[in-house]
Scaffold this motif. Structure first.
Motif, PDB file in Angstrom:
ATOM      1  N   UNK A 205       8.085 -22.843 -11.515  1.00  0.00           N
ATOM      2  CA  UNK A 205       7.316 -21.650 -11.208  1.00  0.00           C
ATOM      3  C   UNK A 205       7.206 -21.445  -9.695  1.00  0.00           C
ATOM      4  N   UNK A 206       6.996 -20.201  -9.327  1.00  0.00           N
ATOM      5  CA  UNK A 206       6.817 -19.849  -7.922  1.00  0.00           C
ATOM      6  C   UNK A 206       5.861 -18.673  -7.843  1.00  0.00           C
ATOM      7  N   UNK A 207       4.911 -18.720  -6.937  1.00  0.00           N
ATOM      8  CA  UNK A 207       4.094 -17.543  -6.690  1.00  0.00           C
ATOM      9  C   UNK A 207       3.659 -17.495  -5.236  1.00  0.00           C
TER      10      UNK A 207
ATOM     11  N   UNK B 268      14.012 -16.334 -18.351  1.00  0.00           N
ATOM     12  CA  UNK B 268      12.652 -16.807 -18.276  1.00  0.00           C
ATOM     13  C   UNK B 268      11.885 -15.898 -17.377  1.00  0.00           C
ATOM     14  N   UNK B 269      10.631 -15.739 -17.666  1.00  0.00           N
ATOM     15  CA  UNK B 269       9.847 -14.818 -16.854  1.00  0.00           C
ATOM     16  C   UNK B 269       9.360 -15.490 -15.625  1.00  0.00           C
ATOM     17  N   UNK B 270       8.829 -14.651 -14.757  1.00  0.00           N
ATOM     18  CA  UNK B 270       8.244 -15.181 -13.539  1.00  0.00           C
ATOM     19  C   UNK B 270       7.030 -15.974 -13.914  1.00  0.00           C
ATOM     20  N   UNK B 271       7.038 -17.200 -13.598  1.00  0.00           N
ATOM     21  CA  UNK B 271       5.901 -18.029 -13.885  1.00  0.00           C
ATOM     22  C   UNK B 271       5.088 -18.158 -12.640  1.00  0.00           C
ATOM     23  N   UNK B 272       3.886 -17.705 -12.671  1.00  0.00           N
ATOM     24  CA  UNK B 272       3.043 -17.863 -11.516  1.00  0.00           C
ATOM     25  C   UNK B 272       1.815 -18.620 -11.949  1.00  0.00           C
ATOM     26  N   UNK B 273       1.464 -19.590 -11.183  1.00  0.00           N
ATOM     27  CA  UNK B 273       0.337 -20.432 -11.553  1.00  0.00           C
ATOM     28  C   UNK B 273      -0.959 -19.661 -11.441  1.00  0.00           C
ATOM     29  N   UNK B 274      -1.803 -19.816 -12.460  1.00  0.00           N
ATOM     30  CA  UNK B 274      -3.118 -19.202 -12.423  1.00  0.00           C
ATOM     31  C   UNK B 274      -4.005 -20.004 -11.487  1.00  0.00           C
ATOM     32  N   UNK B 275      -4.703 -19.309 -10.611  1.00  0.00           N
ATOM     33  CA  UNK B 275      -5.578 -19.999  -9.659  1.00  0.00           C
ATOM     34  C   UNK B 275      -6.961 -19.361  -9.729  1.00  0.00           C
ATOM     35  N   UNK B 276      -7.949 -20.171  -9.880  1.00  0.00           N
ATOM     36  CA  UNK B 276      -9.309 -19.652  -9.981  1.00  0.00           C
ATOM     37  C   UNK B 276      -9.744 -19.005  -8.680  1.00  0.00           C
ATOM     38  N   UNK B 277     -10.443 -17.888  -8.799  1.00  0.00           N
ATOM     39  CA  UNK B 277     -10.982 -17.241  -7.607  1.00  0.00           C
ATOM     40  C   UNK B 277     -12.107 -18.106  -7.045  1.00  0.00           C
ATOM     41  N   UNK B 278     -12.317 -17.983  -5.732  1.00  0.00           N
ATOM     42  CA  UNK B 278     -13.366 -18.777  -5.099  1.00  0.00           C
ATOM     43  C   UNK B 278     -14.722 -18.404  -5.687  1.00  0.00           C
TER      44      UNK B 278
ATOM     45  N   UNK C  32       1.530  -5.260  -5.416  1.00  0.00           N
ATOM     46  CA  UNK C  32       0.695  -5.258  -4.209  1.00  0.00           C
ATOM     47  C   UNK C  32       0.997  -6.435  -3.288  1.00  0.00           C
ATOM     48  N   UNK C  33       2.249  -6.757  -3.141  1.00  0.00           N
ATOM     49  CA  UNK C  33       2.626  -7.832  -2.233  1.00  0.00           C
ATOM     50  C   UNK C  33       2.618  -9.213  -2.847  1.00  0.00           C
ATOM     51  N   UNK C  34       2.034  -9.343  -4.039  1.00  0.00           N
ATOM     52  CA  UNK C  34       2.064 -10.630  -4.724  1.00  0.00           C
ATOM     53  C   UNK C  34       3.362 -10.737  -5.515  1.00  0.00           C
ATOM     54  N   UNK C  35       3.913 -11.937  -5.525  1.00  0.00           N
ATOM     55  CA  UNK C  35       5.203 -12.142  -6.181  1.00  0.00           C
ATOM     56  C   UNK C  35       5.147 -13.439  -6.978  1.00  0.00           C
ATOM     57  N   UNK C  36       5.705 -13.380  -8.179  1.00  0.00           N
ATOM     58  CA  UNK C  36       5.722 -14.583  -9.001  1.00  0.00           C
ATOM     59  C   UNK C  36       6.978 -14.631  -9.845  1.00  0.00           C
ATOM     60  N   UNK C  37       7.412 -15.832 -10.167  1.00  0.00           N
ATOM     61  CA  UNK C  37       8.607 -15.990 -10.986  1.00  0.00           C
ATOM     62  C   UNK C  37       8.528 -17.324 -11.717  1.00  0.00           C
ATOM     63  N   UNK C  38       9.261 -17.379 -12.862  1.00  0.00           N
ATOM     64  CA  UNK C  38       9.388 -18.668 -13.534  1.00  0.00           C
ATOM     65  C   UNK C  38      10.783 -18.798 -14.120  1.00  0.00           C
TER      66      UNK C  38
END
Length: 281
Positions: A67-69, A1-11, A271-277
């Protein structure tokens, strides 16, 4: 399974209506017409289902999405560090009821059928259709919208764009087109063979008695043609690894003594961001 990272809206300084699950950020401006098409397509989900209701309580496996991000910008954006989520993935049966998916293949098959159906509907309505040659075009994830879970994607909180490509297949416009064309061609070929057989048999038996007996056996239905779509059950590990495009290694696990105990893991970073699912039973 791929890294699942939750989408989060920009401010944003201006308030917006909540974004429905399954709608990519790139399509946010078209949310209303997209959701209308999604609702129309979902009305036929049970009719397209390949899963009959059953009373077998011995199968206790349940497919879950974890998921993890994490992004170093969390403090700047007033967010509290790493984000995780867990969701039980469901499938719809032919009677319109839902139950937890019991395997990766079972859920992935319904996911692919629904995505292809949605893409066809969007093309007919002329909504959300990308320009020709647009390789990174997105579309809604129909099951995420229907079953209320977040599509696994890492979304950069500062530049407000997707920076990780590990979970592209969840919303990729072009995904499964090759498999769709293959099953369409196979279905047409089977129908042509049945048609030729009917012509020959009618010459031998003008009463059509023989043809009426064998017609159900030689004329394939769409559901029969879809049994091995998008792949055969035994090939699910190869298929899901193939459609996953993250640069980091992905892994499919299955216990030797229990084929129903399986997991697919994928991760990515930039760039320091990490995500997994993780998809696991």
């Amino acid at each position: 399974a791929r890294v699942l990272c939750l989408s989060i809206m920009a401010a944003s300084s201006s308030p917006r209506a909540p974004r429905a699950h399954g709608i990519p950020h790139s399509l946010y401006a078209q949310q209303a017409p997209l959701l209308e098409v999604c609702d129309d397509v979902l009305a036929g989900r049970a009719r397209r289902s390949l899963l009959e209701p059953d009373l077998d309580d011995s199968i206790t496996r349940t497919l879950r999405l974890s998921t993890f991000d994490y992004a170093p910008y969390s403090v700047e954006m007033d967010l509290d560090g790493p984000h995780t989520s867990k969701h039980t993935l469901e499938v719809m049966l032919t009677d319109g009821t839902k139950r937890p998916a019991r395997s990766i293949f079972e859920w992935l098959q319904q996911f692919c059928v629904e995505q292809v159906t949605l893409r066809t509907a969007l093309r007919k309505r002329g909504i959300g259709v990308p320009p020709v040659g647009s390789s990174n075009a997105e579309m809604p994830c129909l099951l995420a919208y229907a079953d209320d879970f977040e599509v696994p994607q890492m979304f950069n909180r500062v530049c407000a764009r997707s920076v990780l490509k590990c979970a592209d297949w969840w919303t990729m416009w072009m995904c499964f087109e090759k498999e769709e064309n293959e099953v369409l061609q196979a279905h047409r070929s089977a129908l042509m063979t049945a048609c030729a057989a009917k012509i020959v048999i009618e010459k031998i038996d003008t009463t059509n008695t023989i043809w009426k007996l064998i017609e159900p056996l030689v004329t394939p239905t769409w559901k029969e043609s879809l049994q091995s779509f998008p792949c055969k059950k035994d090939d699910v590990a190869t298929f899901i690894t193939h459609i996953s495009s993250g640069e980091c290694p992905k892994r499919f696990f299955q216990k030797k003594d229990d084929e129903n105990a399986e997991a697919f893991w994928e991760c990515d970073h930039e760039d320091g961001e990490y995500g997994a699912y993780l998809l696991s039973t």
